[in-house]
Scaffold this active site. Structure first.
Site, mmCIF file in Angstrom:
data_model
loop_
_atom_site.group_PDB
_atom_site.id
_atom_site.type_symbol
_atom_site.label_atom_id
_atom_site.label_comp_id
_atom_site.label_asym_id
_atom_site.label_seq_id
_atom_site.Cartn_x
_atom_site.Cartn_y
_atom_site.Cartn_z
ATOM 1 N N TYR A 1 22.455 90.680 60.669
ATOM 2 C CA TYR A 1 23.381 89.546 60.711
ATOM 3 C C TYR A 1 24.822 90.028 60.904
ATOM 4 O O TYR A 1 25.554 89.510 61.749
ATOM 5 C CB TYR A 1 23.245 88.734 59.419
ATOM 6 C CG TYR A 1 24.208 87.595 59.305
ATOM 7 C CD1 TYR A 1 24.073 86.457 60.089
ATOM 8 C CD2 TYR A 1 25.273 87.652 58.404
ATOM 9 C CE1 TYR A 1 24.973 85.409 59.986
ATOM 10 C CE2 TYR A 1 26.162 86.604 58.286
ATOM 11 C CZ TYR A 1 26.011 85.492 59.080
ATOM 12 O OH TYR A 1 26.909 84.456 58.980
ATOM 13 N N GLU B 1 25.791 76.449 56.088
ATOM 14 C CA GLU B 1 26.841 76.801 55.121
ATOM 15 C C GLU B 1 26.851 75.792 53.973
ATOM 16 O O GLU B 1 27.073 76.158 52.817
ATOM 17 C CB GLU B 1 28.217 76.862 55.791
ATOM 18 C CG GLU B 1 28.388 78.002 56.775
ATOM 19 C CD GLU B 1 28.484 79.385 56.160
ATOM 20 O OE1 GLU B 1 28.526 79.518 54.911
ATOM 21 O OE2 GLU B 1 28.507 80.363 56.935
ATOM 22 N N TRP C 1 24.156 83.987 50.557
ATOM 23 C CA TRP C 1 23.923 83.799 51.982
ATOM 24 C C TRP C 1 22.596 84.426 52.406
ATOM 25 O O TRP C 1 21.931 83.912 53.302
ATOM 26 C CB TRP C 1 25.097 84.357 52.794
ATOM 27 C CG TRP C 1 24.923 84.099 54.257
ATOM 28 C CD1 TRP C 1 24.782 85.022 55.243
ATOM 29 C CD2 TRP C 1 24.855 82.830 54.917
ATOM 30 N NE1 TRP C 1 24.624 84.411 56.468
ATOM 31 C CE2 TRP C 1 24.669 83.060 56.290
ATOM 32 C CE3 TRP C 1 24.930 81.502 54.465
ATOM 33 C CZ2 TRP C 1 24.549 82.035 57.224
ATOM 34 C CZ3 TRP C 1 24.809 80.476 55.398
ATOM 35 C CH2 TRP C 1 24.628 80.741 56.762
#
Length: 188
Positions: A25, A47, A55
């Site tokens: 990522y 988000e 995350w």
């Protein structure tokens, strides 16, 4: 420590740790400019789902999110009703939070009310000018900025939900509106 050495001998932002998915990522997505209404709607939704969670949890569940939210096509998500909400609430492959699910559907409806490209233009209008300096350390990376606060305020004014200033700054980082790769990171 503000960077971490990966198995490929590259220095990366320390938040990556030793997780392979975080490395991918970080290397391929985080801080890379992302454009388009659908892509930014997906980023906004994810988000929002991340709020209060890590995350990495979202990254690991992202394939399932994409599947059950039909690729985050706003027109499809906007048509979701109570039956789809109940189905989503029963799906252990995603974050089963009714408020976040309903916000994603409501936000899709708001995106549909906008002209094509309007969400992209609106969100990118809050991107600060590129800085000549780079964060020297993770301590130099803010959680909220004047720009993320202004973006949040405008999106909320338009009726969007789960778009607080901290969430919008995370989106700005993720979508490349800001570049917070720290000095010493190979992406810097």
């Amino acid at each position: 420590m503000d960077t971490v050495l990966g198995p490929d001998e590259r220095q990366r932002c320390a938040w990556v740790g030793d997780d392979a998915e975080y490395r991918r990522y970080h290397d391929e997505e985080w801080g890379t400019p992302l454009r388009g209404d659908r892509a930014l709607f997906e980023k906004m939704a994810l988000e929002g789902f991340q709020a209060g969670l890590s995350w990495i949890t979202i990254l690991r569940k992202r394939p399932r999110f994409r599947e059950v939210f039909e690729g985050f096509e706003p027109a499809v998500v906007a048509a979701f009703g109570e039956a789809e909400i109940e189905k989503l609430m029963a799906d252990a492959g995603i974050i089963r939070n009714r408020a976040k699910i309903e916000a994603t559907i409501g936000n899709a409806r708001l995106v549909l009310e906008m002209a094509e490209g309007e969400l992209d233009a609106l969100m990118w209008s809050f991107a600060p000018a590129a800085s000549a300096s780079r964060p020297a350390s993770m301590a130099d990376v803010p959680a909220v900025t004047v720009e993320s606060t202004a973006m949040s305020k405008e999106l909320r004014r338009r009726g969007f939900r789960f778009v607080g200033p901290t969430t919008m700054y995370a989106l700005m980082q993720s979508a490349g509106m800001v570049d917070d790769h720290v000095a010493g990171c190979w992406r810097a």
